[in-house]
Design an enzyme around this catalytic site. Sequence first.
Site: not given
Length: 399
Positions: A73, A186, A207, A298
């Site tokens: 707004e 890797a 970030r 997780a």
Amino acid sequence: MSGSHLATTAPLGEPDAGASFSAAERAAMQAALAAAAQGPRGANPLVGAVVLGTDGSPLVTGYHRGAGTAHAEADAIAQAQAAGLDLRGASMVVTLEPCNHCGRTGPCARAIINAGITDVIYAIDDPHDPAAGGAVTLRAAGVRVRSGLAADAALDLNRRWFDAVAAKRPFVTLHIAQTLDSRIAADDGTSQWISSPESLADNHALRGRIDAILVGTQTVLVDNPRLTARNSDGEESGKQPLRAVMGYRGIPEDAAIHGADGNVLHLATRDPREALDQLFQSGVRHLMVEGGSRILSAFLTAGLVDELIVYLAPTLLGSGTPALDDLGITTLADAQQWEWDSASGGAVQMLGRDLRLHLRPARPASPASAPGVESPAATSTSSDTTPHRNGADTAAGGN
Ligand SMILES: NC(=O)C1=CN([C@@H]2O[C@H](COP(=O)(O)OP(=O)(O)OC[C@H]3O[C@@H](n4cnc5c(N)ncnc54)[C@H](OP(=O)(O)O)[C@@H]3O)[C@@H](O)[C@H]2O)C=CC1
Ligand SMILES: Nc1c(N[C@@H]2O[C@H](COP(=O)(O)O)[C@@H](O)[C@H]2O)[nH]c(=O)[nH]c1=O
């Protein structure tokens, strides 16, 4: 919107059952929703606003660009003032009830009244205590207020944000920088860099917007990361996130993550919800989980991811650390479903040679949404006066 931090269990108010809306107001709400989607997902909800002149024609469109910046707004009113427009007698169409609190950017209800706007149409209530909402202030000042226009679409736009605020936890963005064959490192542990310079720049911009960044202890031990927001010259730029490390093992004293400011939090837990609780108590409202694979998994397994950003490099490794570990899924019926998120920069972007994929959790499937079964929700257009969220899973927000 900065009031997102004030969680409450108060239900959202009922829509104005008898409210009717003009074609110009309906079109303006669609434009406000589209504008809202340009903002970044994070600590605050996405909000858009359109000001209509006394003849119903759109004058300016504003949107919120993230925590600490002008509300939608205020953005619209500032644009109008910069253009020398007189807003007395104008209408404002906004995707969330105007705020009534003095956050970092001042109450929008007051700004609307001061601008001389006499009509406000909003989609859904600010889920703070309704008695303290902007609608009350606006009405008390003689502004005509109607709500419930495109309520479903407005609610869907920020549904995971509403969920996060209701659960009193940070909004969680998951970052995965992976190869085409879903590797994030890797076989020998090297991973810098899989992403293109453009992807890395995008990640550093993110970030700089979040409150905290989180990695697992293994990533700290393997990569010795700094986890700061840096510009293309490698210099720390702007606001720096709190750096959080999750896991039982300690952080080496000489680890780079300590930095000069020592703004590091060790979360000695393997429970994502516990980690989020501690971060929330530390004032974190937007968290980026950066990796590695066991930490990503997780959070995904716990259903605690609100936004997924995948930087996909056209690189093959064939072996190495997979992007994800076990998610506890053994049959396709239990697969996690995600949907492309066209908000905040779009679902797919080319960043140098990489693709940046942007997703959010799919809406929970209803029994009627199986293939071949027509879902009323999928086929109907957004209702203008459908009830707002029921109180059970709602909490604070606000614009
Ligand atoms: N390309 C990319 O985007 C990124 C790549 N990486 C790469 O990922 C690799 C590390 O990934 P990974 O080995 O999976 O390690 P993680 O960084 O995911 O850390 C895993 C460790 O975190 C602790 N932990 C905390 N909570 C849990 C949990 N719920 N489940 C399991 N462990 C938990 C455990 O240590 P403890 O014993 O201390 O509890 C565990 O050993 C590195 O090679 C790094 O370079 C990392 C980040 C981003
Ligand atoms: N390899 C890799 C990433 N790795 C992430 O970046 C961390 C290093 O951060 P810093 O020390 O601040 O530069 C590292 O530990 C891991 O979390 N990120 C990406 O966007 N793309 C990549 O290819």
